[in-house]
Design a protein around this motif. Structure first.
Motif, PDB file in Angstrom:
ATOM      1  N   UNK A  34      34.126  54.728  34.341  1.00 49.20           N
ATOM      2  CA  UNK A  34      34.071  53.505  33.536  1.00 49.20           C
ATOM      3  C   UNK A  34      35.411  53.162  32.890  1.00 49.20           C
ATOM      4  N   UNK A  35      36.413  54.046  33.022  1.00 51.52           N
ATOM      5  CA  UNK A  35      37.761  53.696  32.565  1.00 51.52           C
ATOM      6  C   UNK A  35      38.610  53.207  33.734  1.00 51.52           C
ATOM      7  N   UNK A  36      38.035  53.197  34.940  1.00 42.57           N
ATOM      8  CA  UNK A  36      38.720  52.689  36.118  1.00 42.57           C
ATOM      9  C   UNK A  36      39.672  53.658  36.784  1.00 42.57           C
ATOM     10  N   UNK A  37      39.862  54.841  36.210  1.00 39.61           N
ATOM     11  CA  UNK A  37      40.780  55.814  36.802  1.00 39.61           C
ATOM     12  C   UNK A  37      40.152  56.435  38.051  1.00 39.61           C
ATOM     13  N   UNK A  79      31.955  47.561  46.728  1.00 40.50           N
ATOM     14  CA  UNK A  79      32.323  46.992  45.437  1.00 40.50           C
ATOM     15  C   UNK A  79      33.110  47.953  44.556  1.00 40.50           C
ATOM     16  N   UNK A  80      33.352  49.167  45.034  1.00 42.98           N
ATOM     17  CA  UNK A  80      33.961  50.207  44.194  1.00 42.98           C
ATOM     18  C   UNK A  80      35.362  49.839  43.723  1.00 42.98           C
ATOM     19  N   UNK A  81      36.209  49.359  44.606  1.00 47.47           N
ATOM     20  CA  UNK A  81      37.587  49.033  44.213  1.00 47.47           C
ATOM     21  C   UNK A  81      37.603  47.903  43.186  1.00 47.47           C
ATOM     22  N   UNK A  82      36.798  46.883  43.398  1.00 48.48           N
ATOM     23  CA  UNK A  82      36.756  45.757  42.457  1.00 48.48           C
ATOM     24  C   UNK A  82      36.202  46.197  41.106  1.00 48.48           C
ATOM     25  N   UNK A  86      38.078  46.155  37.499  1.00 49.69           N
ATOM     26  CA  UNK A  86      37.458  45.506  36.335  1.00 49.69           C
ATOM     27  C   UNK A  86      37.461  46.454  35.133  1.00 49.69           C
ATOM     28  N   UNK A  87      37.117  47.704  35.372  1.00 50.88           N
ATOM     29  CA  UNK A  87      37.105  48.699  34.295  1.00 50.88           C
ATOM     30  C   UNK A  87      38.517  48.961  33.770  1.00 50.88           C
ATOM     31  N   UNK A  88      39.509  49.027  34.663  1.00 48.96           N
ATOM     32  CA  UNK A  88      40.899  49.236  34.225  1.00 48.96           C
ATOM     33  C   UNK A  88      41.383  48.076  33.361  1.00 48.96           C
ATOM     34  N   UNK A  89      41.036  46.864  33.760  1.00 46.63           N
ATOM     35  CA  UNK A  89      41.438  45.674  32.975  1.00 46.63           C
ATOM     36  C   UNK A  89      40.796  45.715  31.598  1.00 46.63           C
ATOM     37  N   UNK A  90      39.533  46.091  31.534  1.00 48.52           N
ATOM     38  CA  UNK A  90      38.842  46.153  30.239  1.00 48.52           C
ATOM     39  C   UNK A  90      39.462  47.241  29.356  1.00 48.52           C
ATOM     40  N   UNK A  91      39.811  48.383  29.951  1.00 46.11           N
ATOM     41  CA  UNK A  91      40.440  49.457  29.176  1.00 46.11           C
ATOM     42  C   UNK A  91      41.812  49.028  28.667  1.00 46.11           C
TER      43      UNK A  91
END
Length: 97
Positions: A34-37, A79-82, A86-91
């Motif tokens: 959920x942090x996009x890492x 949908x995993x990469x997108x 999205x999670x990286x942008x939010x973080x």
């Protein structure tokens, strides 16, 4: 607040159930932080994922709610990469604001 958490948890469980527990084919379920890492190039994150997955597993089945509490969501592979982006942008937005 509690209602939001219950609804979110129900959505995670319902979404994971529709993925068939990982399934097969091109749209199998993929765990996304959920942090996009990504753990692909980060051995520490990969090791943490394996430990979390083991802790959340019972008789070969991964408990999606347990994984959600540890910061992962199961999404279709397509949908995993997108979703990670999205999670990286939010973080980044949280860190910058």
């Amino acid at each position: 607040m509690r209602r939001v958490l219950v609804i979110a948890a129900a959505g995670v469980v319902a979404g994971c159930a529709s993925l068939g527990g990982g399934g097969s084919g091109s749209d199998r379920g993929i765990w996304v932080r959920t942090d996009g890492q990504s753990g692909r190039d980060n051995p520490a994150l990969a090791q943490q994922f394996e430990a979390d997955k083991a802790s959340c597993s019972d008789r070969g089945q991964v408990n999606q709610l347990c994984m959600a509490h540890r910061g992962y969501v199961l999404v279709p592979e397509s949908q995993a990469a997108a979703k990670a982006a999205e999670f990286r942008a939010a973080a980044a937005a949280r860190a910058g604001g």
